[in-house]
Enzyme design. Structure first.
Site, PDB file in Angstrom:
ATOM      1  N   ARG A  27      43.830  32.419  75.877  1.00 22.47           N
ATOM      2  CA  ARG A  27      43.746  31.220  75.053  1.00 22.47           C
ATOM      3  C   ARG A  27      44.025  31.597  73.609  1.00 22.47           C
ATOM      4  O   ARG A  27      43.975  32.767  73.229  1.00 22.47           O
ATOM      5  CB  ARG A  27      42.363  30.562  75.165  1.00 22.47           C
ATOM      6  CG  ARG A  27      41.219  31.377  74.588  1.00 22.47           C
ATOM      7  CD  ARG A  27      39.880  30.693  74.833  1.00 22.47           C
ATOM      8  NE  ARG A  27      38.753  31.459  74.364  1.00 22.47           N
ATOM      9  CZ  ARG A  27      38.213  31.343  73.143  1.00 22.47           C
ATOM     10  NH1 ARG A  27      38.723  30.476  72.278  1.00 22.47           N
ATOM     11  NH2 ARG A  27      37.168  32.077  72.793  1.00 22.47           N
ATOM     12  N   HIS A  68      47.846  33.661  67.371  1.00 23.55           N
ATOM     13  CA  HIS A  68      48.867  34.621  67.785  1.00 23.55           C
ATOM     14  C   HIS A  68      48.323  36.047  67.860  1.00 23.55           C
ATOM     15  O   HIS A  68      49.054  37.008  67.657  1.00 23.55           O
ATOM     16  CB  HIS A  68      50.078  34.571  66.845  1.00 23.55           C
ATOM     17  CG  HIS A  68      50.516  33.186  66.493  1.00 23.55           C
ATOM     18  ND1 HIS A  68      50.824  32.232  67.448  1.00 23.55           N
ATOM     19  CD2 HIS A  68      50.662  32.572  65.280  1.00 23.55           C
ATOM     20  CE1 HIS A  68      51.165  31.103  66.846  1.00 23.55           C
ATOM     21  NE2 HIS A  68      51.068  31.273  65.543  1.00 23.55           N
ATOM     22  N   ARG A  69      47.023  36.165  68.115  1.00 26.35           N
ATOM     23  CA  ARG A  69      46.343  37.466  68.209  1.00 26.35           C
ATOM     24  C   ARG A  69      46.307  38.212  66.876  1.00 26.35           C
ATOM     25  O   ARG A  69      46.062  39.412  66.833  1.00 26.35           O
ATOM     26  CB  ARG A  69      46.986  38.350  69.285  1.00 26.35           C
ATOM     27  CG  ARG A  69      46.886  37.779  70.701  1.00 26.35           C
ATOM     28  CD  ARG A  69      45.421  37.603  71.092  1.00 26.35           C
ATOM     29  NE  ARG A  69      45.252  37.207  72.475  1.00 26.35           N
ATOM     30  CZ  ARG A  69      45.180  35.939  72.902  1.00 26.35           C
ATOM     31  NH1 ARG A  69      45.281  34.952  72.021  1.00 26.35           N
ATOM     32  NH2 ARG A  69      44.988  35.655  74.168  1.00 26.35           N
ATOM     33  N   LEU A  70      46.532  37.512  65.776  1.00 24.59           N
ATOM     34  CA  LEU A  70      46.415  38.114  64.447  1.00 24.59           C
ATOM     35  C   LEU A  70      44.981  37.921  63.963  1.00 24.59           C
ATOM     36  O   LEU A  70      44.706  37.173  63.017  1.00 24.59           O
ATOM     37  CB  LEU A  70      47.435  37.495  63.479  1.00 24.59           C
ATOM     38  CG  LEU A  70      48.905  37.676  63.892  1.00 24.59           C
ATOM     39  CD1 LEU A  70      49.825  36.992  62.894  1.00 24.59           C
ATOM     40  CD2 LEU A  70      49.250  39.158  64.004  1.00 24.59           C
ATOM     41  N   HIS A  71      44.065  38.606  64.635  1.00 20.15           N
ATOM     42  CA  HIS A  71      42.642  38.452  64.338  1.00 20.15           C
ATOM     43  C   HIS A  71      42.290  39.085  62.989  1.00 20.15           C
ATOM     44  O   HIS A  71      43.005  39.952  62.479  1.00 20.15           O
ATOM     45  CB  HIS A  71      41.811  39.124  65.436  1.00 20.15           C
ATOM     46  CG  HIS A  71      42.241  38.771  66.820  1.00 20.15           C
ATOM     47  ND1 HIS A  71      42.301  37.466  67.275  1.00 20.15           N
ATOM     48  CD2 HIS A  71      42.641  39.556  67.862  1.00 20.15           C
ATOM     49  CE1 HIS A  71      42.701  37.459  68.534  1.00 20.15           C
ATOM     50  NE2 HIS A  71      42.926  38.707  68.913  1.00 20.15           N
TER      51      HIS A  71
END
Length: 212
Positions: A8, A189-192
């Site tokens: 997600r 976009h998984r750019l945590h």
């Protein structure tokens, strides 16, 4: 079982350096309060990791019972696997997963046994049923069946029917003195966003951003 497509997006909010206070305990308390206010089940639940004499890690979930600038407190049977491992290697890791808020906090530090006064004060504040359970369970020891545990509980309930329940000598707690805090906030976009606080020799905290 195909797990490849279970994913997600994380898009609730971001985390920026300008929003971080100098004291990580203050920021942790802020996030913990938000988890409590959101009425999550078990917002104080944390995974604690210890290692045995062979370097084998073990993890389990316990409840955080107190926190302040001096550390993070939890209670346990002193004969348990985690307590025995901490007696030989006091290094410990704590992890708080607050998934609905797309957050997690990882803490490393040293576990220090609580004093008898601290342990007694908390034990006497517990419900009687929890006090009895502490006596009934020799945590981490092998038992033949659940019935043996339940029978011991009933026996103790009758024994202490009208009496105060004393603090077991094998029951206690630990204060984790933190050396580092890592705050993780999910990002698109998984750019945590990840920030790590590390305790310096002068008692101050150094803060750095980590790549996700």
């Amino acid at each position: 079982m195909d797990l490849f497509d279970i994913r997600r997006e994380y898009n609730r909010s971001g985390l920026r350096r300008k929003n971080l206070p100098e004291n990580p305990v203050q920021f942790f308390e802020h996030w913990l309060k938000q988890a409590i206010d959101a009425k999550f089940p078990d917002p104080t639940a944390m995974t604690i990791a210890t290692v045995n004499e062979h370097g084998q890690p073990y993890q389990r979930i316990v409840l955080l019972k107190h926190m302040d600038d001096q550390g993070f407190i939890f209670y346990t049977n002193l004969g348990s696997r985690k307590a025995k491992q901490l007696a030989k290697n006091a290094r410990i890791s704590l992890h708080f997963p607050w998934h609905p808020l797309e957050r997690q906090v990882h803490i490393t530090g040293i576990a220090i046994k609580l004093t008898n006064i601290e342990v007694m004060k908390y034990f006497l504040s517990r419900p009687k049923e929890s006090q009895l359970a502490a006596w009934a369970s020799r945590q981490s020891e092998r038992i033949t069946a659940r019935l043996a545990l339940e029978s011991k509980y009933i026996e103790l309930k009758q024994q202490f029917d009208k009496d105060k329940i004393p603090v077991p000598t094998f029951w206690g707690g630990f204060r984790v003195k933190p050396a580092s805090f890592e705050f993780w906030q999910g990002g698109e976009h998984r750019l945590h966003d990840r920030f790590i606080y590390q305790n310096q020799d002068n008692g101050q905290w150094n803060v750095e951003r980590l790549a996700p």
